[in-house]
Design a protein around this motif. Structure first.
Motif, PDB file in Angstrom:
ATOM      1  N   GLY A 150       0.810  -1.205   0.000  1.00  0.00           N
ATOM      2  CA  GLY A 150       0.000   0.000   0.000  1.00  0.00           C
ATOM      3  C   GLY A 150       0.842   1.251   0.000  1.00  0.00           C
ATOM      4  O   GLY A 150       1.869   1.327   0.685  1.00  0.00           O
ATOM      5  N   CYS A 151       0.426   2.235  -0.804  1.00  0.00           N
ATOM      6  CA  CYS A 151       1.140   3.521  -0.848  1.00  0.00           C
ATOM      7  C   CYS A 151       0.149   4.616  -1.213  1.00  0.00           C
ATOM      8  O   CYS A 151      -0.800   4.382  -1.963  1.00  0.00           O
ATOM      9  N   ASN A 152       0.377   5.807  -0.673  1.00  0.00           N
ATOM     10  CA  ASN A 152      -0.491   6.950  -0.970  1.00  0.00           C
ATOM     11  C   ASN A 152       0.034   7.777  -2.140  1.00  0.00           C
ATOM     12  O   ASN A 152      -0.604   8.733  -2.544  1.00  0.00           O
ATOM     13  N   PHE A 153       1.205   7.431  -2.678  1.00  0.00           N
ATOM     14  CA  PHE A 153       1.732   8.106  -3.858  1.00  0.00           C
ATOM     15  C   PHE A 153       1.612   7.175  -5.075  1.00  0.00           C
ATOM     16  O   PHE A 153       1.423   5.964  -4.925  1.00  0.00           O
ATOM     17  N   ARG A 154       1.759   7.764  -6.232  1.00  0.00           N
ATOM     18  CA  ARG A 154       1.711   7.005  -7.479  1.00  0.00           C
ATOM     19  C   ARG A 154       2.863   7.481  -8.369  1.00  0.00           C
ATOM     20  O   ARG A 154       2.651   8.022  -9.452  1.00  0.00           O
ATOM     21  N   CYS A 155       4.086   7.298  -7.878  1.00  0.00           N
ATOM     22  CA  CYS A 155       5.246   7.857  -8.568  1.00  0.00           C
ATOM     23  C   CYS A 155       5.376   7.299  -9.993  1.00  0.00           C
ATOM     24  O   CYS A 155       5.198   6.101 -10.207  1.00  0.00           O
ATOM     25  N   ARG A 156       5.708   8.184 -10.906  1.00  0.00           N
ATOM     26  CA  ARG A 156       5.722   7.795 -12.314  1.00  0.00           C
ATOM     27  C   ARG A 156       6.762   6.730 -12.590  1.00  0.00           C
ATOM     28  O   ARG A 156       6.632   5.978 -13.535  1.00  0.00           O
ATOM     29  N   TYR A 157       7.826   6.652 -11.767  1.00  0.00           N
ATOM     30  CA  TYR A 157       8.870   5.649 -12.018  1.00  0.00           C
ATOM     31  C   TYR A 157       8.824   4.510 -11.005  1.00  0.00           C
ATOM     32  O   TYR A 157       9.788   3.785 -10.854  1.00  0.00           O
ATOM     33  N   CYS A 158       7.734   4.357 -10.291  1.00  0.00           N
ATOM     34  CA  CYS A 158       7.707   3.399  -9.182  1.00  0.00           C
ATOM     35  C   CYS A 158       8.188   2.013  -9.613  1.00  0.00           C
ATOM     36  O   CYS A 158       7.724   1.467 -10.608  1.00  0.00           O
ATOM     37  N   HIS A 159       9.120   1.465  -8.827  1.00  0.00           N
ATOM     38  CA  HIS A 159       9.694   0.157  -9.144  1.00  0.00           C
ATOM     39  C   HIS A 159       8.940  -0.991  -8.477  1.00  0.00           C
ATOM     40  O   HIS A 159       9.275  -2.149  -8.692  1.00  0.00           O
TER      41      HIS A 159
HETATM   42  S1  SF4 Z   1       8.157   5.045  -5.485  1.00  0.00           S
HETATM   43 FE1  SF4 Z   1       6.350   3.667  -5.393  1.00  0.00          FE
HETATM   44  S2  SF4 Z   1       6.374   2.897  -3.311  1.00  0.00           S
HETATM   45 FE2  SF4 Z   1       7.727   4.701  -3.300  1.00  0.00          FE
HETATM   46  S3  SF4 Z   1       6.413   6.435  -2.722  1.00  0.00           S
HETATM   47 FE3  SF4 Z   1       6.368   6.317  -4.947  1.00  0.00          FE
HETATM   48  S4  SF4 Z   1       4.568   5.048  -5.470  1.00  0.00           S
HETATM   49 FE4  SF4 Z   1       5.050   4.715  -3.298  1.00  0.00          FE
END
Ligand code: SF4
Length: 207
Positions: A26-35
């Motif tokens: 679970g995460c509250n962000f949706r980073c464009r490069y999330c691994h």
């Molecule tokens: S990189 Fe992925 S796991 Fe880390 S904060 Fe961003 S969305 Fe969440």
């Protein structure tokens, strides 16, 4: 806690200590490069690892491993994180938290209760530009609160930025260096997602 995976041995994720890594779901962000999309998007979640499996493994490794990194996803979203960290400490493990800094109240609780030894916080971008990376609106004051808590905690810490050159500039990195007062700050390369997938495959590998 909902645990999405366990890396049973690392020499590079907890400075100076052989460690295991627990990944929360679970995460509250949706980073464009999330691994780690498997730890972020609910429809990609796998069946959580049973906590007892984690405790049993860590009992067997007492005296061999020195630390446990709690990463994610975003661990501070889990209300029972302090209980989990307290149990790690009771077993004699040093603890490191990887966080995106979005929940300063939880950081404060962990610091005040002496449940964490090292905090690594991602700085995604200059605070006014966060949503370009994270895909969600983030209050810069919340991030500042987390940074201040970490800086004044007396703990080992690190701020780090993944340098996504499609949206960040050298000027942005300079601004982040200023924001961190040029202290305990690291810029890391933005790796293609496919490379990082190799890491996730070892989640359940025995050592
Ligand atoms: S990189 Fe992925 S796991 Fe880390 S904060 Fe961003 S969305 Fe969440």
């Amino acid at each position: 806690m909902k645990i999405g995976g366990l890396v049973k041995f690392t020499l590079i994720d907890f400075p100076g200590r052989p460690a295991a890594i627990v990944f929360t779901q679970g995460c509250n962000f949706r980073c464009r490069y999330c691994h780690n999309p498997e730890l972020v998007y609910p429809h990609l979640f796998t069946e959580p690892v049973a906590e007892e499996e984690i405790w049993s493994f860590l009992q067997r490794r007492q005296g061999t491993l020195e630390g446990v990194v709690v990463s994610g996803g975003e661990p501070t979203l889990h209300e029972d994180l302090p209980v989990f960290m307290a149990r790690l400490k009771a077993m004699g493990y040093a603890t490191k938290l990887d966080t995106n800094g979005a929940r300063p109240a939880m950081l404060k609780e962990l610091i005040d209760q002496k449940l964490v030894d090292f905090i690594a916080m991602d700085l995604k971008a200059p605070l006014g530009k966060y949503s370009v990376i994270t895909g969600v609106e983030t209050n810069p004051e919340i991030l500042r609160q987390s940074m201040d808590l970490i800086r004044t905690s007396g703990l080992e810490y690190e701020f780090r930025t993944t340098y996504d050159k499609e949206v960040l500039t050298d000027t942005d990195i300079k601004a982040l260096e200023e924001l961190t007062q040029h202290k305990n700050y690291r810029v890391q390369e933005c790796l293609p997602v496919a490379k990082e997938k190799a890491t996730l495959k070892v989640l359940h590998q025995e050592i």
